[in-house]
Design a protein around this motif. Sequence first.
Motif, PDB file in Angstrom:
ATOM      1  N   VAL A  38     -19.823  -0.433  -7.328  1.00 52.42           N
ATOM      2  CA  VAL A  38     -18.644  -0.716  -6.873  1.00 52.42           C
ATOM      3  C   VAL A  38     -17.993   0.624  -6.548  1.00 52.42           C
ATOM      4  O   VAL A  38     -17.251   0.620  -5.808  1.00 52.42           O
ATOM      5  N   VAL A  39     -18.283   1.622  -7.467  1.00 50.34           N
ATOM      6  CA  VAL A  39     -17.454   2.964  -7.439  1.00 50.34           C
ATOM      7  C   VAL A  39     -18.098   3.825  -6.160  1.00 50.34           C
ATOM      8  O   VAL A  39     -17.445   4.261  -5.324  1.00 50.34           O
ATOM      9  N   GLN A  40     -19.362   3.370  -5.900  1.00 49.74           N
ATOM     10  CA  GLN A  40     -20.022   4.010  -4.546  1.00 49.74           C
ATOM     11  C   GLN A  40     -19.074   3.586  -3.444  1.00 49.74           C
ATOM     12  O   GLN A  40     -19.076   4.196  -2.310  1.00 49.74           O
ATOM     13  N   TYR A  41     -19.290   2.247  -3.315  1.00 48.64           N
ATOM     14  CA  TYR A  41     -18.557   1.359  -2.369  1.00 48.64           C
ATOM     15  C   TYR A  41     -17.148   1.846  -1.940  1.00 48.64           C
ATOM     16  O   TYR A  41     -16.648   2.150  -1.025  1.00 48.64           O
ATOM     17  N   LEU A  42     -16.343   2.079  -3.086  1.00 44.99           N
ATOM     18  CA  LEU A  42     -15.068   2.582  -3.027  1.00 44.99           C
ATOM     19  C   LEU A  42     -14.756   3.626  -2.458  1.00 44.99           C
ATOM     20  O   LEU A  42     -13.995   4.076  -1.755  1.00 44.99           O
ATOM     21  N   ASP A  43     -15.696   4.735  -2.812  1.00 41.74           N
ATOM     22  CA  ASP A  43     -15.840   6.138  -2.587  1.00 41.74           C
ATOM     23  C   ASP A  43     -16.457   6.186  -1.105  1.00 41.74           C
ATOM     24  O   ASP A  43     -15.420   6.927  -0.308  1.00 41.74           O
ATOM     25  N   LEU A  44     -17.098   5.196  -0.727  1.00 40.07           N
ATOM     26  CA  LEU A  44     -17.433   5.264   0.786  1.00 40.07           C
ATOM     27  C   LEU A  44     -15.980   4.946   1.633  1.00 40.07           C
ATOM     28  O   LEU A  44     -15.808   5.629   2.639  1.00 40.07           O
ATOM     29  N   LEU A  45     -15.594   4.097   1.185  1.00 45.89           N
ATOM     30  CA  LEU A  45     -14.268   3.498   1.973  1.00 45.89           C
ATOM     31  C   LEU A  45     -13.206   4.593   2.254  1.00 45.89           C
ATOM     32  O   LEU A  45     -12.548   4.603   2.957  1.00 45.89           O
ATOM     33  N   LEU A  46     -13.189   5.196   0.872  1.00 47.58           N
ATOM     34  CA  LEU A  46     -11.999   6.269   0.872  1.00 47.58           C
ATOM     35  C   LEU A  46     -12.539   7.483   1.679  1.00 47.58           C
ATOM     36  O   LEU A  46     -11.631   7.914   2.415  1.00 47.58           O
ATOM     37  N   ARG A  47     -13.664   7.696   1.726  1.00 44.13           N
ATOM     38  CA  ARG A  47     -14.371   8.741   2.874  1.00 44.13           C
ATOM     39  C   ARG A  47     -13.842   8.272   4.318  1.00 44.13           C
ATOM     40  O   ARG A  47     -13.792   9.090   5.159  1.00 44.13           O
ATOM     41  N   LYS A  48     -14.197   6.956   4.676  1.00 38.94           N
ATOM     42  CA  LYS A  48     -14.118   6.548   5.954  1.00 38.94           C
ATOM     43  C   LYS A  48     -12.412   6.596   6.110  1.00 38.94           C
ATOM     44  O   LYS A  48     -12.076   5.621   7.167  1.00 38.94           O
ATOM     45  N   LYS A  49     -11.792   6.833   5.276  1.00 38.25           N
ATOM     46  CA  LYS A  49     -10.042   6.447   5.184  1.00 38.25           C
ATOM     47  C   LYS A  49      -9.667   5.107   5.596  1.00 38.25           C
ATOM     48  O   LYS A  49      -8.736   4.927   6.207  1.00 38.25           O
ATOM     49  N   PHE A  50     -10.400   4.285   4.874  1.00 31.77           N
ATOM     50  CA  PHE A  50     -10.064   2.942   4.688  1.00 31.77           C
ATOM     51  C   PHE A  50      -8.490   2.830   3.999  1.00 31.77           C
ATOM     52  O   PHE A  50      -7.496   2.290   4.369  1.00 31.77           O
ATOM     53  N   PHE A  51      -8.507   3.586   3.173  1.00 31.62           N
ATOM     54  CA  PHE A  51      -7.123   3.797   2.185  1.00 31.62           C
ATOM     55  C   PHE A  51      -7.177   5.220   1.983  1.00 31.62           C
ATOM     56  O   PHE A  51      -8.053   5.926   1.994  1.00 31.62           O
ATOM     57  N   HIS A  52      -6.164   5.779   1.298  1.00 31.02           N
ATOM     58  CA  HIS A  52      -5.813   7.081   0.956  1.00 31.02           C
ATOM     59  C   HIS A  52      -5.156   7.120  -0.332  1.00 31.02           C
ATOM     60  O   HIS A  52      -4.691   6.103  -0.886  1.00 31.02           O
ATOM     61  N   ARG A  53      -5.483   8.127  -1.070  1.00 31.72           N
ATOM     62  CA  ARG A  53      -4.810   8.532  -2.260  1.00 31.72           C
ATOM     63  C   ARG A  53      -3.404   8.914  -2.092  1.00 31.72           C
ATOM     64  O   ARG A  53      -3.122   9.843  -1.183  1.00 31.72           O
ATOM     65  N   ALA A  54      -2.552   8.479  -2.748  1.00 32.61           N
ATOM     66  CA  ALA A  54      -1.202   8.838  -2.842  1.00 32.61           C
ATOM     67  C   ALA A  54      -0.540   9.647  -4.063  1.00 32.61           C
ATOM     68  O   ALA A  54      -1.003   8.962  -5.045  1.00 32.61           O
ATOM     69  N   ARG A  55      -0.221  10.673  -4.032  1.00 36.53           N
ATOM     70  CA  ARG A  55       0.313  11.424  -5.243  1.00 36.53           C
ATOM     71  C   ARG A  55       1.443  10.898  -5.818  1.00 36.53           C
ATOM     72  O   ARG A  55       1.769  10.732  -7.043  1.00 36.53           O
ATOM     73  N   LYS A  56       2.386  10.425  -4.752  1.00 36.13           N
ATOM     74  CA  LYS A  56       3.860  10.194  -5.217  1.00 36.13           C
ATOM     75  C   LYS A  56       3.707   8.675  -5.584  1.00 36.13           C
ATOM     76  O   LYS A  56       3.213   7.777  -5.205  1.00 36.13           O
ATOM     77  N   ILE A  57       4.414   8.509  -6.850  1.00 32.03           N
ATOM     78  CA  ILE A  57       4.534   7.086  -7.268  1.00 32.03           C
ATOM     79  C   ILE A  57       5.915   6.810  -7.020  1.00 32.03           C
ATOM     80  O   ILE A  57       6.887   7.311  -7.504  1.00 32.03           O
ATOM     81  N   PRO A  58       6.117   5.448  -6.531  1.00 29.77           N
ATOM     82  CA  PRO A  58       7.478   5.053  -5.858  1.00 29.77           C
ATOM     83  C   PRO A  58       8.027   4.799  -7.348  1.00 29.77           C
ATOM     84  O   PRO A  58       7.665   3.889  -8.260  1.00 29.77           O
ATOM     85  N   VAL A  59       9.389   4.904  -7.324  1.00 32.48           N
ATOM     86  CA  VAL A  59      10.262   4.422  -8.312  1.00 32.48           C
ATOM     87  C   VAL A  59      11.132   3.432  -7.847  1.00 32.48           C
ATOM     88  O   VAL A  59      11.787   3.280  -6.864  1.00 32.48           O
ATOM     89  N   SER A  60      11.299   2.475  -8.788  1.00 33.92           N
ATOM     90  CA  SER A  60      12.004   0.946  -8.628  1.00 33.92           C
ATOM     91  C   SER A  60      13.444   1.693  -8.499  1.00 33.92           C
ATOM     92  O   SER A  60      13.935   2.367  -9.162  1.00 33.92           O
ATOM     93  N   GLU A  61      14.034   0.607  -7.707  1.00 34.82           N
ATOM     94  CA  GLU A  61      15.862   0.755  -7.924  1.00 34.82           C
ATOM     95  C   GLU A  61      16.369   0.841  -9.117  1.00 34.82           C
ATOM     96  O   GLU A  61      17.415   1.365  -9.668  1.00 34.82           O
ATOM     97  N   GLN A  62      15.863   0.116 -10.265  1.00 38.93           N
ATOM     98  CA  GLN A  62      16.254  -0.155 -11.440  1.00 38.93           C
ATOM     99  C   GLN A  62      16.020   1.130 -12.165  1.00 38.93           C
ATOM    100  O   GLN A  62      16.982   1.390 -13.002  1.00 38.93           O
ATOM    101  N   GLU A  63      14.772   1.642 -12.050  1.00 38.84           N
ATOM    102  CA  GLU A  63      14.603   3.079 -12.779  1.00 38.84           C
ATOM    103  C   GLU A  63      15.496   4.044 -12.166  1.00 38.84           C
ATOM    104  O   GLU A  63      15.973   4.883 -13.043  1.00 38.84           O
ATOM    105  N   LEU A  64      15.916   4.172 -10.882  1.00 43.49           N
ATOM    106  CA  LEU A  64      16.748   5.192 -10.290  1.00 43.49           C
ATOM    107  C   LEU A  64      18.393   4.836 -10.859  1.00 43.49           C
ATOM    108  O   LEU A  64      18.827   6.012 -11.127  1.00 43.49           O
ATOM    109  N   LYS A  65      18.590   3.699 -10.958  1.00 39.04           N
ATOM    110  CA  LYS A  65      19.911   3.344 -11.551  1.00 39.04           C
ATOM    111  C   LYS A  65      20.026   3.824 -13.002  1.00 39.04           C
ATOM    112  O   LYS A  65      21.167   4.463 -13.329  1.00 39.04           O
ATOM    113  N   ALA A  66      19.026   3.655 -13.592  1.00 40.91           N
ATOM    114  CA  ALA A  66      19.088   4.077 -15.011  1.00 40.91           C
ATOM    115  C   ALA A  66      18.999   5.680 -15.131  1.00 40.91           C
ATOM    116  O   ALA A  66      19.901   5.983 -15.974  1.00 40.91           O
ATOM    117  N   ARG A  67      18.228   6.147 -14.501  1.00 43.92           N
ATOM    118  CA  ARG A  67      18.355   7.804 -14.320  1.00 43.92           C
ATOM    119  C   ARG A  67      19.800   8.328 -13.966  1.00 43.92           C
ATOM    120  O   ARG A  67      20.222   9.006 -14.774  1.00 43.92           O
TER     121      ARG A  67
END
Length: 96
Positions: free
Chosen positions: A51-80
Amino acid sequence: MASKVEKRKVSKAKKKDYFTASKAVDKLLTSPWSSPGTNKEEPLFTTRESVVQYLDLLLRKKFFHRARKIPVSEQELKARSKKKRKEKGKEDGGKK
């Protein structure tokens, strides 16, 4: 594989799904592709490594990409922002 989605976000009319690799691997290992077919076919995924090899292949073919930024919910923003206002209020109150 819709159950692997950790967060969903819509920005600029594009739907974005965020998930971790371990959850994607777990989901594929429990999917129909990891069990024998109706004609006694060999399953596509037999081990976690396959499975890891298959997902790595998909990643190399740019089927999906890694995203470094983790979205913050509105509730978390309001609390901050509420926490920052309280801290700022304490600082302003102590100076007077």
